[in-house]
Design a protein around this motif. Structure first.
Motif, PDB file in Angstrom:
ATOM      1  N   CYS A  10      -3.997   9.431  -8.369  1.00 55.66           N
ATOM      2  CA  CYS A  10      -3.661   9.347  -6.945  1.00 55.66           C
ATOM      3  C   CYS A  10      -4.611  10.243  -6.162  1.00 55.66           C
ATOM      4  CB  CYS A  10      -2.206   9.753  -6.714  1.00 55.66           C
ATOM      5  SG  CYS A  10      -1.723   9.738  -4.967  1.00 55.66           S
ATOM      6  N   CYS A  36       1.486   8.780  -3.569  1.00 56.65           N
ATOM      7  CA  CYS A  36       1.258   7.465  -4.165  1.00 56.65           C
ATOM      8  C   CYS A  36       2.495   7.020  -4.935  1.00 56.65           C
ATOM      9  CB  CYS A  36       0.075   7.518  -5.121  1.00 56.65           C
ATOM     10  SG  CYS A  36      -1.456   8.092  -4.362  1.00 56.65           S
ATOM     11  N   ASP A  37       2.711   5.715  -4.968  1.00 56.21           N
ATOM     12  CA  ASP A  37       3.806   5.179  -5.782  1.00 56.21           C
ATOM     13  C   ASP A  37       3.335   4.028  -6.658  1.00 56.21           C
ATOM     14  OD1 ASP A  37       3.474   3.198  -3.898  1.00 56.21           O
ATOM     15  OD2 ASP A  37       5.520   3.277  -3.136  1.00 56.21           O
ATOM     16  N   ASP A  38       2.016   3.834  -6.714  1.00 53.77           N
ATOM     17  CA  ASP A  38       1.472   2.768  -7.545  1.00 53.77           C
ATOM     18  C   ASP A  38       0.310   3.340  -8.339  1.00 53.77           C
ATOM     19  OD1 ASP A  38       1.154   0.173  -8.562  1.00 53.77           O
ATOM     20  OD2 ASP A  38      -0.404  -0.266  -7.084  1.00 53.77           O
ATOM     21  N   PRO A  39       0.388   3.354  -9.633  1.00 54.73           N
ATOM     22  CA  PRO A  39       1.480   2.833 -10.445  1.00 54.73           C
ATOM     23  C   PRO A  39       2.686   3.775 -10.423  1.00 54.73           C
ATOM     24  CG  PRO A  39      -0.184   3.810 -11.867  1.00 54.73           C
ATOM     25  CD  PRO A  39      -0.711   3.884 -10.456  1.00 54.73           C
ATOM     26  N   PRO A  40       3.849   3.248 -10.759  1.00 51.49           N
ATOM     27  CA  PRO A  40       5.047   4.095 -10.792  1.00 51.49           C
ATOM     28  C   PRO A  40       4.841   5.290 -11.727  1.00 51.49           C
ATOM     29  CG  PRO A  40       5.646   1.791 -10.967  1.00 51.49           C
ATOM     30  CD  PRO A  40       4.137   1.857 -11.082  1.00 51.49           C
ATOM     31  N   VAL A  42       2.989   7.938 -11.123  1.00 53.48           N
ATOM     32  CA  VAL A  42       1.697   8.612 -11.001  1.00 53.48           C
ATOM     33  C   VAL A  42       1.841  10.017 -10.413  1.00 53.48           C
ATOM     34  CG1 VAL A  42       1.040   7.684  -8.728  1.00 53.48           C
ATOM     35  CG2 VAL A  42      -0.727   8.304 -10.382  1.00 53.48           C
TER      36      VAL A  42
END
Length: 82
Positions: A10, A36-40, A42
C-alpha cells in the motif's frame, strides 16, 4: 550501514539501519499515509512488517537467508533469496 526502502503493498517506507557485528538497529520507518483495502489485509500486513523492523536487535546471515531477530531472540523477519 545504509538506507532501507520498502513497498508494503500500500505505502512506501524508508529508514536507515546500522550494523555492529550482529547487532542491528533500524530507525523507525517513515511511511506514506495512504489507507488501502485492496487486497484485503494489506494494512495489517504493513503494520506487522513495520513492527518487526522496529523490533530488530540482531541479524543472522546464511547462504540465501537473512533472519532479523528481536531483543529476546525471537524471529521478527526471515528473507529468503528466490
Amino acid at each position: 550501514d545504509g538506507d532501507l526502502t520498502m513497498e508494503t503493498g500500500c505505502n512506501t517506507a524508508g529508514s536507515s539501519w546500522e550494523l555492529d557485528g550482529d547487532e542491528l538497529t533500524i530507525d523507525r520507518p517513515r511511511t506514506t499515509l495512504m489507507a488501502c483495502d485492496d487486497p484485503p489485509g494489506v494494512m495489517e500486513q504493513e503494520a506487522a512488517l513495520l513492527r518487526a523492523l522496529e523490533s530488530a536487535a540482531r541479524v543472522e546471515i546464511a547462504p540465501d537467508t537473512l533472519t532479523i531477530l528481536d531483543a529476546e531472540g525471537a524471529i521478527a523477519i526471515v528473507a529468503v533469496r528466490g
